[in-house]
Design a protein around this motif. Structure first.
Motif, PDB file in Angstrom:
ATOM      1  N   VAL A 165       0.855  -1.187   0.000  1.00  9.81           N
ATOM      2  CA  VAL A 165       0.000   0.000   0.000  1.00  9.81           C
ATOM      3  C   VAL A 165       0.891   1.237   0.000  1.00  9.81           C
ATOM      4  N   HIS A 166       0.475   2.267  -0.774  1.00 12.27           N
ATOM      5  CA  HIS A 166       1.174   3.550  -0.804  1.00 12.27           C
ATOM      6  C   HIS A 166       0.228   4.621  -0.270  1.00 12.27           C
ATOM      7  N   ARG A 167       0.739   5.495   0.616  1.00 12.39           N
ATOM      8  CA  ARG A 167      -0.102   6.517   1.240  1.00 12.39           C
ATOM      9  C   ARG A 167       0.423   7.905   0.891  1.00 12.39           C
ATOM     10  N   LEU A 168      -0.516   8.830   0.715  1.00 12.00           N
ATOM     11  CA  LEU A 168      -0.185  10.177   0.263  1.00 12.00           C
ATOM     12  C   LEU A 168      -0.998  11.166   1.083  1.00 12.00           C
ATOM     13  N   GLN A 169      -0.351  12.257   1.526  1.00 11.69           N
ATOM     14  CA  GLN A 169      -1.046  13.350   2.192  1.00 11.69           C
ATOM     15  C   GLN A 169      -1.216  14.495   1.200  1.00 11.69           C
ATOM     16  N   VAL A 170      -2.440  15.010   1.106  1.00  9.61           N
ATOM     17  CA  VAL A 170      -2.713  16.122   0.189  1.00  9.61           C
ATOM     18  C   VAL A 170      -3.524  17.179   0.918  1.00  9.61           C
ATOM     19  N   VAL A 171      -3.350  18.451   0.467  1.00  7.25           N
ATOM     20  CA  VAL A 171      -4.140  19.580   0.966  1.00  7.25           C
ATOM     21  C   VAL A 171      -4.904  20.147  -0.215  1.00  7.25           C
ATOM     22  N   ASP A 172      -6.252  20.258  -0.079  1.00  3.73           N
ATOM     23  CA  ASP A 172      -7.055  20.739  -1.212  1.00  3.73           C
ATOM     24  C   ASP A 172      -7.173  22.248  -1.190  1.00  3.73           C
ATOM     25  N   ASP A 173      -7.938  22.783  -2.134  1.00  6.82           N
ATOM     26  CA  ASP A 173      -8.052  24.228  -2.280  1.00  6.82           C
ATOM     27  C   ASP A 173      -8.913  24.873  -1.207  1.00  6.82           C
ATOM     28  N   THR A 174      -9.613  24.087  -0.378  1.00  5.20           N
ATOM     29  CA  THR A 174     -10.385  24.657   0.724  1.00  5.20           C
ATOM     30  C   THR A 174      -9.612  24.657   2.038  1.00  5.20           C
ATOM     31  N   GLY A 175      -8.411  24.119   2.013  1.00  9.81           N
ATOM     32  CA  GLY A 175      -7.594  24.063   3.216  1.00  9.81           C
ATOM     33  C   GLY A 175      -7.708  22.770   3.993  1.00  9.81           C
ATOM     34  N   ASP A 176      -8.571  21.836   3.526  1.00 11.52           N
ATOM     35  CA  ASP A 176      -8.680  20.545   4.203  1.00 11.52           C
ATOM     36  C   ASP A 176      -7.540  19.628   3.782  1.00 11.52           C
ATOM     37  N   ALA A 177      -7.086  18.803   4.722  1.00 14.60           N
ATOM     38  CA  ALA A 177      -6.020  17.842   4.430  1.00 14.60           C
ATOM     39  C   ALA A 177      -6.612  16.434   4.446  1.00 14.60           C
ATOM     40  N   TRP A 178      -6.096  15.586   3.526  1.00 13.48           N
ATOM     41  CA  TRP A 178      -6.608  14.240   3.354  1.00 13.48           C
ATOM     42  C   TRP A 178      -5.447  13.252   3.383  1.00 13.48           C
ATOM     43  N   LEU A 179      -5.774  12.041   3.815  1.00 15.28           N
ATOM     44  CA  LEU A 179      -4.812  10.941   3.769  1.00 15.28           C
ATOM     45  C   LEU A 179      -5.348   9.927   2.769  1.00 15.28           C
ATOM     46  N   LEU A 180      -4.639   9.778   1.639  1.00 13.16           N
ATOM     47  CA  LEU A 180      -5.072   8.902   0.567  1.00 13.16           C
ATOM     48  C   LEU A 180      -4.166   7.680   0.508  1.00 13.16           C
ATOM     49  N   LEU A 181      -4.720   6.571   0.055  1.00  6.47           N
ATOM     50  CA  LEU A 181      -3.901   5.365  -0.094  1.00  6.47           C
ATOM     51  C   LEU A 181      -4.172   4.721  -1.436  1.00  6.47           C
ATOM     52  N   LEU A 182      -3.118   4.181  -2.021  1.00  2.00           N
ATOM     53  CA  LEU A 182      -3.174   3.508  -3.323  1.00  2.00           C
ATOM     54  C   LEU A 182      -2.857   2.037  -3.126  1.00  2.00           C
ATOM     55  N   GLU A 183      -3.794   1.187  -3.560  1.00  2.00           N
ATOM     56  CA  GLU A 183      -3.603  -0.255  -3.461  1.00  2.00           C
ATOM     57  C   GLU A 183      -4.197  -0.906  -4.696  1.00  2.00           C
ATOM     58  N   GLU A 184      -3.354  -1.674  -5.390  1.00  2.00           N
ATOM     59  CA  GLU A 184      -3.767  -2.374  -6.610  1.00  2.00           C
ATOM     60  C   GLU A 184      -4.370  -1.397  -7.626  1.00  2.00           C
ATOM     61  N   HIS A 185      -3.666  -0.265  -7.831  1.00  2.00           N
ATOM     62  CA  HIS A 185      -3.989   0.748  -8.843  1.00  2.00           C
ATOM     63  C   HIS A 185      -5.313   1.451  -8.561  1.00  2.00           C
ATOM     64  N   GLY A 186      -5.798   1.411  -7.326  1.00  2.00           N
ATOM     65  CA  GLY A 186      -7.022   2.112  -6.968  1.00  2.00           C
ATOM     66  C   GLY A 186      -6.796   3.015  -5.771  1.00  2.00           C
ATOM     67  N   TRP A 187      -7.255   4.291  -5.911  1.00  2.00           N
ATOM     68  CA  TRP A 187      -7.075   5.258  -4.836  1.00  2.00           C
ATOM     69  C   TRP A 187      -8.311   5.275  -3.925  1.00  2.00           C
ATOM     70  N   ARG A 188      -8.062   5.444  -2.607  1.00  6.97           N
ATOM     71  CA  ARG A 188      -9.135   5.607  -1.639  1.00  6.97           C
ATOM     72  C   ARG A 188      -8.705   6.616  -0.585  1.00  6.97           C
ATOM     73  N   ALA A 189      -9.716   7.269   0.011  1.00  2.61           N
ATOM     74  CA  ALA A 189      -9.447   8.215   1.098  1.00  2.61           C
ATOM     75  C   ALA A 189      -9.554   7.470   2.421  1.00  2.61           C
ATOM     76  N   GLU A 190      -8.425   7.396   3.126  1.00  2.01           N
ATOM     77  CA  GLU A 190      -8.409   6.672   4.392  1.00  2.01           C
ATOM     78  C   GLU A 190      -8.889   7.532   5.547  1.00  2.01           C
ATOM     79  N   ALA A 191      -8.543   8.831   5.538  1.00  5.73           N
ATOM     80  CA  ALA A 191      -8.893   9.699   6.664  1.00  5.73           C
ATOM     81  C   ALA A 191      -8.824  11.150   6.202  1.00  5.73           C
ATOM     82  N   ARG A 192      -9.343  12.042   7.069  1.00  2.00           N
ATOM     83  CA  ARG A 192      -9.304  13.490   6.794  1.00  2.00           C
ATOM     84  C   ARG A 192      -8.830  14.215   8.040  1.00  2.00           C
ATOM     85  N   TYR A 193      -7.970  15.201   7.856  1.00  5.30           N
ATOM     86  CA  TYR A 193      -7.469  16.031   8.950  1.00  5.30           C
ATOM     87  C   TYR A 193      -8.425  17.204   9.143  1.00  5.30           C
ATOM     88  N   ASP A 194      -9.190  17.214  10.230  1.00  2.00           N
ATOM     89  CA  ASP A 194     -10.158  18.289  10.475  1.00  2.00           C
ATOM     90  C   ASP A 194      -9.507  19.426  11.258  1.00  2.00           C
TER      91      ASP A 194
END
Length: 531
Positions: free
Chosen positions: A502-531
């Motif tokens: 599994v590969h995990r990525l942290q991203v910040v969107d244009d509204t200022g929210d941060a997300w924790l995304l994970l890639l497994e078997e060529h499919g992305w999913r959102a694991e959690a959100r930083y509130d």
């Protein structure tokens, strides 16, 4: 040997020894599998063999062996974890049976106890007849291989009981005549004293037996080896002046109810046990105690048993005991309990008791914590044991793995110490820094695209194919203003069926929210959100 006037008199002592008691207790507890009666058995502590039965020893199993080596010597060996609580609990009925026959018993540990020999020998017409009567009682109590030694002092009597194992005629009673303890102990090795440091030092001085050590001058031994060495010297010389100190028989706090005919409805059994639950708690209250852990045993008419230990965050009340009996009955149809017929016996034993004074209310009555507990306990009584769960942090790489839900008032599997040890492991691949506030029970499907509109991938060297530019989540598309990672988790690479990458990525969107995304078997999913 002449006795000096200053020496204390030595008391005739009878010692009862149950060989391989931990193994016998495990069998008598009824907690083992059905095939345990026909397979060699060994108890394990800290990854090593602590005790084993005669069949396992005949195959070469010895105390201190690692489990793998023991199983290599005896492929049919059955191993189970050693539980000292089982030792003490199973030995208690044996102690009560001995006390009914010969009062004044001093327990040394589970499977070993001492009795003053004078009273029983007078009543039964001699020391050997008294020991024979005691062996009959032990056989009736389910302990057929007990040994008895009688000698001057507890130490010599214990060695006499152990020496019966070496007799070819199968006798289980050895009586050392009065004044003969010194001669009996003389050929025994120094290791009998169970003092490794002293034994090593004496071996260096050319002393190898108890007789050699006991023949040394007492004053010189005390000056050279101190008080502990002087005590060991008295034991080796057969001058053990310790007296048997009888225990005070404990108040029977357990309750046991038999049903005739056996009951097959939970509501009937709970109603029939209600009064016994009240008597159980009343007995503890009269003794000035409260219990925070109980063991409930259910037995069916076919002989099947369901045994489980229940914990409580404060202390048990009659309704709490009744709830645990009902919950155990509700789960008794699964494979862990195996009750498939009506119940004929219910037994409740307090495992952990505290002084009631330590749990008294405060000066101003109960506080918020107690009101919260009472509310949760009422909800749990309506919904069942698993109806109210509490979360506690555990160890793991993914966020869902780090959350452990346990029923209210229970200890997690393995105990809190095991959970703490798991939580403190390194866990390479886990996310650094502050953990996100919202963890999705089911990760949300998302898309992560680069500037060309292609899905972002992660290569073998844990590098992204292109910087992420935008991603989608259930509310719509967002621009990526910042990102970090990826962090790669490569679990169980040696197991083809359970391997996970599994590969995990942290991203910040244009509204200022941060997300924790994970890639497994060529499919992305959102694991959690930083509130």
């Amino acid at each position: 040997m002449t006795r000096h006037a200053s020496e204390e008199p030595v008391e005739r002592t009878m010692v009862v020894w149950c060989p391989d008691w931990p193994v016998m207790a495990a069998r008598l507890s009824g907690a083992l599998t059905e095939d345990a009666a026909v397979r060699p058995l060994a108890l394990v502590e800290h990854g090593e063999i602590l005790a084993c039965d005669a069949a396992a020893r005949a195959a070469g199993v010895r105390r201190g062996l690692r489990i793998r080596e023991a199983e290599a010597r005896c492929p049919d060996l059955l191993t189970t974890a050693y539980d000292p609580v089982v030792d003490a609990r199973v030995f208690e009925p044996v102690m009560l049976g001995i006390e009914q026959l010969m009062p004044g018993v001093q327990p040394y540990r589970a499977g070993l106890c001492a009795i003053r020999s004078r009273g029983p020998s007078r009543y039964y017409g001699g020391e050997h007849p008294a020991a024979a009567v005691l062996l009959e009682r032990l056989e009736a109590l389910g302990v057929p291989d007990a040994r008895i030694g009688i000698a001057d002092g507890p130490f010599a009597a214990e060695q006499a009981a152990r020496a019966t194992s070496f007799h070819q005629d199968g006798t289980r009673i050895l009586v050392i005549p009065s004044g003969g303890s010194s001669a009996f102990l003389a050929p025994l090795p120094l290791s009998t004293l169970a003092r490794p440091e002293l034994t090593t030092l004496l071996h260096r001085l050319g002393i190898s037996t108890l007789g050699d050590f006991g023949s040394l001058p007492a004053m010189e031994v005390r000056d050279r080896f101190g008080p502990d060495g002087a005590m060991a010297h008295r034991l080796a010389a057969g001058r053990d002046a310790r007296s048997v100190i009888p225990r005070m028989p404990p108040v029977e706090l357990a309750v046991e109810v038999s049903f005739e005919p056996p009951l097959d409805r939970i509501d009937q059994l709970a109603f029939g046990f209600r009064q016994s639950a009240e008597q159980f708690i009343a007995g503890l209250t009269d003794a000035g105690l409260v219990t925070t852990a109980i063991t409930i045993t259910l037995q069916s008419e076919r002989g099947e048993r369901s045994m489980r230990t229940w914990l409580h965050p404060r202390w048990f009340t009659p309704s709490d005991v009744l709830d645990r009996v009902r919950w155990q009955l509700q789960s008794s149809s699964n494979i862990d309990h195996g009750l498939a017929s009506p119940v004929e016996l219910v037994r409740v034993v307090p495992e952990t008791v505290d002084d009631a004074a330590d749990h008294e209310e405060g000066l101003w009555g109960s506080g918020p914590d107690e009101r919260i507990h009472n509310g949760l306990a009422r909800v749990q009584s309506m919904l069942g044991h698993d109806g109210v769960l509490t979360a506690m942090p555990s160890g793991g790489r993914l966020l869902l793995d780090r959350r452990l839900l346990v029923p209210w008032g229970s200890v997690p599997p393995g105990g809190e110490a095991a959970i703490t040890e798991r939580r403190n492991r390194p866990w390479p691949g886990s996310i650094p820094g502050a953990a996100p506030a919202t963890v999705f029970e089911v990760p949300l499907p998302v898309e992560v695209l680069d500037a060309g509109g292609q899905s972002v991938e992660v290569g073998e060297r844990s590098t992204v194919s292109a910087p992420p530019v935008r991603f989608s989540e259930p509310s719509g598309w967002h621009r990526v203003d910042g990102w970090a990672g990826p962090w790669t988790i490569d679990e169980r690479w040696w197991d083809d069926e359970r391997h996970r990458r599994v590969h995990r990525l942290q991203v910040v969107d244009d509204t200022g929210d941060a997300w924790l995304l994970l890639l497994e078997e060529h499919g992305w999913r959102a694991e959690a959100r930083y509130d």
